[in-house]
Motif scaffolding. Structure first.
Motif, PDB file in Angstrom:
ATOM      1  N   LYS A  30     -86.057   7.936  33.163  1.00 33.73           N
ATOM      2  CA  LYS A  30     -87.357   8.492  32.780  1.00 33.73           C
ATOM      3  C   LYS A  30     -88.102   8.860  32.775  1.00 33.73           C
ATOM      4  CE  LYS A  30     -87.213   5.048  28.682  1.00 33.73           C
ATOM      5  NZ  LYS A  30     -86.964   4.755  27.763  1.00 33.73           N
ATOM      6  N   PRO A  31     -89.423   9.381  32.127  1.00 37.01           N
ATOM      7  CA  PRO A  31     -91.284   9.853  32.321  1.00 37.01           C
ATOM      8  C   PRO A  31     -90.998   8.555  31.500  1.00 37.01           C
ATOM      9  CG  PRO A  31     -89.950  11.703  30.910  1.00 37.01           C
ATOM     10  CD  PRO A  31     -88.869  10.779  31.870  1.00 37.01           C
ATOM     11  N   TYR A  32     -92.815   8.067  32.029  1.00 32.69           N
ATOM     12  CA  TYR A  32     -93.736   7.345  31.278  1.00 32.69           C
ATOM     13  C   TYR A  32     -93.773   8.237  30.473  1.00 32.69           C
ATOM     14  CZ  TYR A  32     -97.492   3.895  30.409  1.00 32.69           C
ATOM     15  OH  TYR A  32     -97.599   3.323  29.813  1.00 32.69           O
ATOM     16  N   ASP A  33     -93.786   7.251  28.592  1.00 34.44           N
ATOM     17  CA  ASP A  33     -93.955   7.670  27.367  1.00 34.44           C
ATOM     18  C   ASP A  33     -95.466   6.706  27.153  1.00 34.44           C
ATOM     19  OD1 ASP A  33     -94.060   8.688  24.666  1.00 34.44           O
ATOM     20  OD2 ASP A  33     -92.186   8.965  24.332  1.00 34.44           O
ATOM     21  N   HIS A  34     -97.134   7.815  27.453  1.00 30.62           N
ATOM     22  CA  HIS A  34     -97.772   6.856  27.335  1.00 30.62           C
ATOM     23  C   HIS A  34     -98.160   6.163  25.410  1.00 30.62           C
ATOM     24  CE1 HIS A  34    -101.993   5.934  25.460  1.00 30.62           C
ATOM     25  NE2 HIS A  34    -101.985   6.867  24.840  1.00 30.62           N
ATOM     26  N   GLU A  35     -97.195   7.300  24.171  1.00 29.33           N
ATOM     27  CA  GLU A  35     -97.456   7.249  23.033  1.00 29.33           C
ATOM     28  C   GLU A  35     -95.880   6.254  22.857  1.00 29.33           C
ATOM     29  OE1 GLU A  35     -96.411  10.324  21.068  1.00 29.33           O
ATOM     30  OE2 GLU A  35     -98.672  11.618  21.457  1.00 29.33           O
ATOM     31  N   ALA A  36     -95.366   5.969  23.226  1.00 28.73           N
ATOM     32  CA  ALA A  36     -93.954   4.696  22.707  1.00 28.73           C
ATOM     33  C   ALA A  36     -94.952   3.991  23.145  1.00 28.73           C
ATOM     34  CB  ALA A  36     -92.692   5.312  23.357  1.00 28.73           C
ATOM     35  N   THR A  37     -95.101   3.471  24.907  1.00 27.51           N
ATOM     36  CA  THR A  37     -96.008   2.455  25.408  1.00 27.51           C
ATOM     37  C   THR A  37     -97.310   1.829  24.081  1.00 27.51           C
ATOM     38  OG1 THR A  37     -95.116   3.151  27.171  1.00 27.51           O
ATOM     39  CG2 THR A  37     -96.947   1.201  27.735  1.00 27.51           C
ATOM     40  N   ALA A  38     -98.227   2.277  23.868  1.00 27.25           N
ATOM     41  CA  ALA A  38     -99.177   2.039  23.379  1.00 27.25           C
ATOM     42  C   ALA A  38     -98.672   1.606  21.832  1.00 27.25           C
ATOM     43  CB  ALA A  38     -99.782   3.223  23.632  1.00 27.25           C
ATOM     44  N   SER A  39     -98.414   2.472  20.871  1.00 28.19           N
ATOM     45  CA  SER A  39     -97.394   2.355  19.867  1.00 28.19           C
ATOM     46  C   SER A  39     -96.902   0.561  19.623  1.00 28.19           C
ATOM     47  CB  SER A  39     -96.588   3.208  18.970  1.00 28.19           C
ATOM     48  OG  SER A  39     -96.306   2.957  17.850  1.00 28.19           O
ATOM     49  N   TRP A  40     -96.285   0.691  21.306  1.00 27.91           N
ATOM     50  CA  TRP A  40     -95.167  -0.852  20.916  1.00 27.91           C
ATOM     51  C   TRP A  40     -96.569  -2.073  21.120  1.00 27.91           C
ATOM     52  CZ3 TRP A  40     -91.777  -2.977  18.788  1.00 27.91           C
ATOM     53  CH2 TRP A  40     -91.226  -4.386  19.362  1.00 27.91           C
TER      54      TRP A  40
ATOM     55  N   GLN B 232     -96.320   5.350  51.387  1.00 26.02           N
ATOM     56  CA  GLN B 232     -94.967   5.218  51.132  1.00 26.02           C
ATOM     57  C   GLN B 232     -95.665   4.404  50.124  1.00 26.02           C
ATOM     58  OE1 GLN B 232     -91.537   3.437  53.148  1.00 26.02           O
ATOM     59  NE2 GLN B 232     -93.046   3.744  55.548  1.00 26.02           N
ATOM     60  N   ARG B 233     -96.884   4.189  50.256  1.00 30.26           N
ATOM     61  CA  ARG B 233     -97.553   3.592  49.191  1.00 30.26           C
ATOM     62  C   ARG B 233     -97.496   3.850  47.182  1.00 30.26           C
ATOM     63  NH1 ARG B 233    -103.384   1.649  49.444  1.00 30.26           N
ATOM     64  NH2 ARG B 233    -102.513   3.346  50.656  1.00 30.26           N
ATOM     65  N   ILE B 234     -96.921   3.442  46.542  1.00 32.18           N
ATOM     66  CA  ILE B 234     -97.150   4.537  44.951  1.00 32.18           C
ATOM     67  C   ILE B 234     -98.617   3.898  44.123  1.00 32.18           C
ATOM     68  CG2 ILE B 234     -95.807   5.217  42.209  1.00 32.18           C
ATOM     69  CD1 ILE B 234     -93.319   4.468  44.745  1.00 32.18           C
ATOM     70  N   LEU B 235     -99.171   4.694  43.787  1.00 31.37           N
ATOM     71  CA  LEU B 235    -100.085   4.254  43.362  1.00 31.37           C
ATOM     72  C   LEU B 235    -100.173   4.747  41.588  1.00 31.37           C
ATOM     73  CD1 LEU B 235    -103.312   5.158  45.562  1.00 31.37           C
ATOM     74  CD2 LEU B 235    -101.892   2.749  45.514  1.00 31.37           C
ATOM     75  N   PRO B 236     -99.698   4.402  40.562  1.00 32.36           N
ATOM     76  CA  PRO B 236     -99.239   5.044  38.981  1.00 32.36           C
ATOM     77  C   PRO B 236    -100.328   5.152  38.775  1.00 32.36           C
ATOM     78  CG  PRO B 236     -98.801   2.524  39.241  1.00 32.36           C
ATOM     79  CD  PRO B 236     -98.915   2.668  40.802  1.00 32.36           C
ATOM     80  N   GLU B 237    -100.765   5.681  37.377  1.00 26.91           N
ATOM     81  CA  GLU B 237    -102.006   5.643  36.571  1.00 26.91           C
ATOM     82  C   GLU B 237    -101.584   4.754  35.947  1.00 26.91           C
ATOM     83  OE1 GLU B 237    -102.350   9.604  34.767  1.00 26.91           O
ATOM     84  OE2 GLU B 237    -102.222  10.798  36.503  1.00 26.91           O
ATOM     85  N   LYS B 238    -103.392   4.501  35.918  1.00 28.54           N
ATOM     86  CA  LYS B 238    -103.048   2.890  34.916  1.00 28.54           C
ATOM     87  C   LYS B 238    -103.515   3.471  33.182  1.00 28.54           C
ATOM     88  CE  LYS B 238    -106.310  -1.165  35.099  1.00 28.54           C
ATOM     89  NZ  LYS B 238    -107.239  -1.876  35.761  1.00 28.54           N
ATOM     90  N   ASP B 239    -103.183   2.877  32.602  1.00 24.60           N
ATOM     91  CA  ASP B 239    -103.005   3.300  31.251  1.00 24.60           C
ATOM     92  C   ASP B 239    -104.186   2.384  30.501  1.00 24.60           C
ATOM     93  OD1 ASP B 239    -102.209   3.731  28.279  1.00 24.60           O
ATOM     94  OD2 ASP B 239    -100.337   3.945  28.604  1.00 24.60           O
ATOM     95  N   GLU B 240    -104.815   2.426  30.262  1.00 27.76           N
ATOM     96  CA  GLU B 240    -106.264   2.246  30.074  1.00 27.76           C
ATOM     97  C   GLU B 240    -105.939   1.644  28.504  1.00 27.76           C
ATOM     98  OE1 GLU B 240    -108.481   1.042  31.228  1.00 27.76           O
ATOM     99  OE2 GLU B 240    -108.469   2.030  33.181  1.00 27.76           O
ATOM    100  N   GLU B 241    -105.367   2.101  27.800  1.00 29.00           N
ATOM    101  CA  GLU B 241    -104.995   1.667  25.838  1.00 29.00           C
ATOM    102  C   GLU B 241    -104.502   0.640  25.796  1.00 29.00           C
ATOM    103  OE1 GLU B 241    -104.929   4.066  21.654  1.00 29.00           O
ATOM    104  OE2 GLU B 241    -104.151   4.824  23.653  1.00 29.00           O
ATOM    105  N   VAL B 242    -103.205   0.758  26.618  1.00 31.62           N
ATOM    106  CA  VAL B 242    -101.995  -0.221  27.190  1.00 31.62           C
ATOM    107  C   VAL B 242    -102.685  -1.204  27.494  1.00 31.62           C
ATOM    108  CG1 VAL B 242     -99.810  -0.585  28.344  1.00 31.62           C
ATOM    109  CG2 VAL B 242    -100.102   1.819  26.941  1.00 31.62           C
ATOM    110  N   GLN B 243    -102.476  -1.142  28.561  1.00 31.74           N
ATOM    111  CA  GLN B 243    -103.752  -2.350  29.562  1.00 31.74           C
ATOM    112  C   GLN B 243    -104.304  -2.906  28.233  1.00 31.74           C
ATOM    113  OE1 GLN B 243    -103.060  -4.036  32.588  1.00 31.74           O
ATOM    114  NE2 GLN B 243    -101.022  -2.063  32.642  1.00 31.74           N
ATOM    115  N   SER B 244    -105.811  -2.199  27.645  1.00 24.01           N
ATOM    116  CA  SER B 244    -106.784  -3.044  26.978  1.00 24.01           C
ATOM    117  C   SER B 244    -105.707  -4.284  26.051  1.00 24.01           C
ATOM    118  CB  SER B 244    -107.414  -2.299  25.948  1.00 24.01           C
ATOM    119  OG  SER B 244    -107.787  -2.895  25.077  1.00 24.01           O
ATOM    120  N   CYS B 245    -104.440  -3.911  25.396  1.00 21.62           N
ATOM    121  CA  CYS B 245    -103.487  -4.109  23.935  1.00 21.62           C
ATOM    122  C   CYS B 245    -102.802  -5.411  25.085  1.00 21.62           C
ATOM    123  CB  CYS B 245    -102.448  -3.390  24.064  1.00 21.62           C
ATOM    124  SG  CYS B 245    -102.997  -2.027  22.530  1.00 21.62           S
TER     125      CYS B 245
END
Length: 461
Positions: free
Chosen positions: A38-48, A184-197
Motif C-alpha cells: 500500500k502507498p505511504y499514508d502521511h496523514e495516518a502515519t503522522a497521526s499515529w 538501483q538506490r531508492i531514495l524515499p522522501e523524508k517526512d519531516e513531521e513524522v521524523q520530528s515526532c
C-alpha cells in the motif's frame, strides 16, 4: 499503523468461494482486489506518531510525580530520634525491659518501638507504565522502520560489505562496460513531521528507560491480564495511559491468530508474485480456500531448468529447489530449505531462531525466518516482509534468487569457497562447509561438466 492490513488478506481470500484454482488466486493480484503493498499514508502515519508522542509526554509527567503507596513499618529507635509514639508502640516499649535503663534512680526508656511511614513507587499502576513504555517503544520502532532508508548506498545492494575485486563483490554489478548504469538506490522522501515526532519520542524513551523509575519497576512485570484498578480508571493521567493501552495496544488472542494466518497468506502471495514476474510458471496440487486461509498440498514453480516446490510446514513453508538437465529433466542438484514464518519476532524469538540456525539440520540444508518486524538491526537469515514497506519485494526477490546459486565450474571444482575464496573447506557427506563464511555447497559432475551449488549462505555458527 498497526497490522490491521494483514486481516484484509483473510477477508479477500475468503471471497474466492469454491473456485479452487491457482489462476483464480493470481487473478486477485491482477485485478487489484489484493494489493501486496500500500502507498505511504502521511496523514495516518503522522497521526499515529503524534499520539505516541503525546502519551509518552503523559508518562514523563507521571514519572516526575508518580502515585505512591504509604505504609508503616515498626522500628526500634533511640528516644531522641523517634517520632510520635503510637499506643501500640507504647505497649511494646513497656513490655520490652531491654529498652530501659536506670537513670537517676529511675527506669527510663532508652529505645522505643517507633512506627515510621514508608513511601514506595512499587505499585501495580507504575508497573503497568513500564509495560506501556515497552509497548510504545515497539510501535515507535515500527514507524522508524517505515521511514528508514534501506538502500542508501551501493554497498547495501550486495552482501559483501567491502570494496573488492571478487566475483561476489560490488564491482560485479558493473562488469559489462556500459554506461550509464541504472541507479538501483531508492531514495524515499523524508517526512519531516513524522521524523520530528519520532526524534522527540526516542528522546523521551531514552530518558524513561535510563531512569530509576523504569530500572526499579521493570524487574516486576505484570503477568496475566491487566486489571483495571481505581487509579488506572480514575486518576486523570493514569487513566489516559490505561485507555490508550486498551484501545490502541491491547489485542485479543484470536486476533493474533488471525494476524498470523493473514501474514502467512501475504508471504505466500508475495512469493508467487515475485516468481511470476521473473518468468516462472505454476502447477498446484490440492489448492483450496478454507475459512479465509489458502491451503494446498504442493505448489510448483518452474522456469527453464529451475524448479521450486512449496509444501506446507508447521513453522511455515518447506522449499524444495531443483537444478534440472535441460534435455531430459533429470535432477542434477536438489536442496531442501525451511522458510519459518512468525508475524511477531521479538529478541527472545530471534535468539531462539539463531540457536536453530547454528545447528546442522539433516532435513534442511538452510533456513530463513520471515517476520513482519520490527527488528532492531539486520539479522542473519531474517527476512522482513511488510505490506507498507516498498523494499519488501526487493528483499524477497534477493532471497528467492539465492536459492539458485549454481555455478558452472569450467575448470573443475578447486575445493575453494566461491563466496569468500577460503581454501580449507570441510566436507560432510556430499556437502562442503566453509569455516570462514559458513556457506554450504555441493559439487556434482554431470555429463562431464562440474556444477557447484551454494545451498546456504552466511549463517550463525
Amino acid at each position: 499503523m498497526k497490522r490491521s492490513s494483514l486481516a484484509a488478506y483473510r477477508q479477500q481470500v475468503a471471497t474466492m468461494g469454491r473456485e479452487h484454482h491457482l489462476s483464480a488466486l493470481l487473478f486477485l493480484l491482477d485485478s487489484g482486489r489484493i494489493s501486496l503493498h500500500k502507498p505511504y499514508d502521511h496523514e495516518a502515519t503522522a497521526s499515529w506518531a503524534k499520539r505516541l508522542l503525546s502519551i509518552l509526554s503523559t508518562i514523563v509527567s507521571i514519572v516526575f510525580d508518580p502515585a505512591i503507596v504509604t505504609s508503616r513499618e515498626e522500628e526500634i529507635k533511640r528516644v531522641e530520634n523517634a517520632g510520635p509514639l503510637t499506643p501500640e508502640g507504647f505497649q511494646r516499649t513497656i513490655a520490652d525491659p531491654s529498652l530501659w535503663k536506670r537513670k537517676g534512680g529511675e527506669m527510663v526508656p532508652e529505645f522505643l518501638h517507633a512506627s515510621e511511614k514508608v513511601d514506595t513507587i512499587l505499585t501495580y499502576e507504575n508497573r503497568f507504565l513500564c509495560m506501556l513504555i515497552d509497548a510504545i517503544e515497539k510501535e515507535v520502532q515500527e514507524l522508524r522502520l517505515l521511514s528508514k532508508r534501506k538502500l542508501s548506498s551501493l554497498l547495501d545492494i550486495v552482501p559483501e560489505k567491502r570494496i573488492s575485486y571478487r566475483p561476489t563483490g560490488l564491482l560485479s554489478l558493473f562488469s559489462d562496460f556500459r554506461a550509464p548504469y541504472e541507479d538501483q538506490r531508492i531514495l524515499p522522501e523524508k517526512d519531516e513531521e513524522v521524523q520530528s515526532c519520532l526524534n522527540q519520542s526516542f528522546r523521551y524513551l531514552k530518558r524513561l528507560k535510563s531512569g530509576t523509575f523504569y530500572h526499579e519497576l521493570s524487574a516486576f512485570p505484570i503477568k496475566g491480564n491487566l486489571q483495571p484498578t481505581n487509579v488506572l480508571l480514575h486518576h486523570p493521567l493514569y487513566s489516559r495511559c490505561y485507555r490508550f493501552y486498551v484501545q490502541e495496544i491491547l489485542k485479543e488472542p484470536k486476533e493474533d491468530e488471525e494476524e498470523q494466518v493473514g501474514f502467512k497468506d501475504f508471504v505466500l502471495l508475495s512469493i508467487l508474485d515475485v516468481l511470476r514476474k521473473n518468468g516462472f510458471e505454476f502447477s498446484d496440487y490440492g489448492l483450496s480456500f478454507r475459512e479465509g486461509e489458502i491451503c494446498f498440498d504442493c505448489l510448483i514453480a518452474r522456469k527453464d531448468n529451475l524448479s521450486l516446490s512449496l509444501y506446507p510446514h508447521e513453522k511455515g513453508f518447506r522449499l524444495r529447489t531443483l537444478f534440472l538437465d535441460r534435455d531430459n529433466n533429470a535432477t542434477i542438484l536438489k536442496a531442501e530449505r525451511l522458510l519459518e514464518i512468525d508475524v511477531d519476532s521479538d529478541e527472545k524469538k530471534l535468539d531462539a531462531f539463531k540457536a536453530r540456525l547454528s545447528q546442522r539440520d539433516p532435513d534442511f540444508v538452510d533456513r530463513t525466518l520471515v517476520t513482519y518486524g520490527p527488528i532492531p538491526e539486520e539479522r542473519d537469515h531474517v527476512l522482513v516482509l511488510r505490506p507498507d514497506n516498498a523494499y519488501s519485494m526487493t528483499s524477497l526477490r534477493l532471497y528467492l534468487s539465492s536459492l539458485f546459486l549454481v555455478f558452472h565450474e569450467k575448470e573443475g571444482f578447486d575445493l575453494s569457497c566461491p563466496v569468500c575464496s577460503c581454501m580449507h573447506l570441510n566436507k560432510a557427506g556430499d556437502h562442503y562447509h566453509c569455516p570462514n563464511c559458513h556457506a554450504t555447497m555441493k559439487n556434482v559432475i554431470h555429463k562431464g561438466e562440474s556444477y557447484t551449488w551454494i545451498e546456504g549462505l552466511w549463517r550463525a555458527s
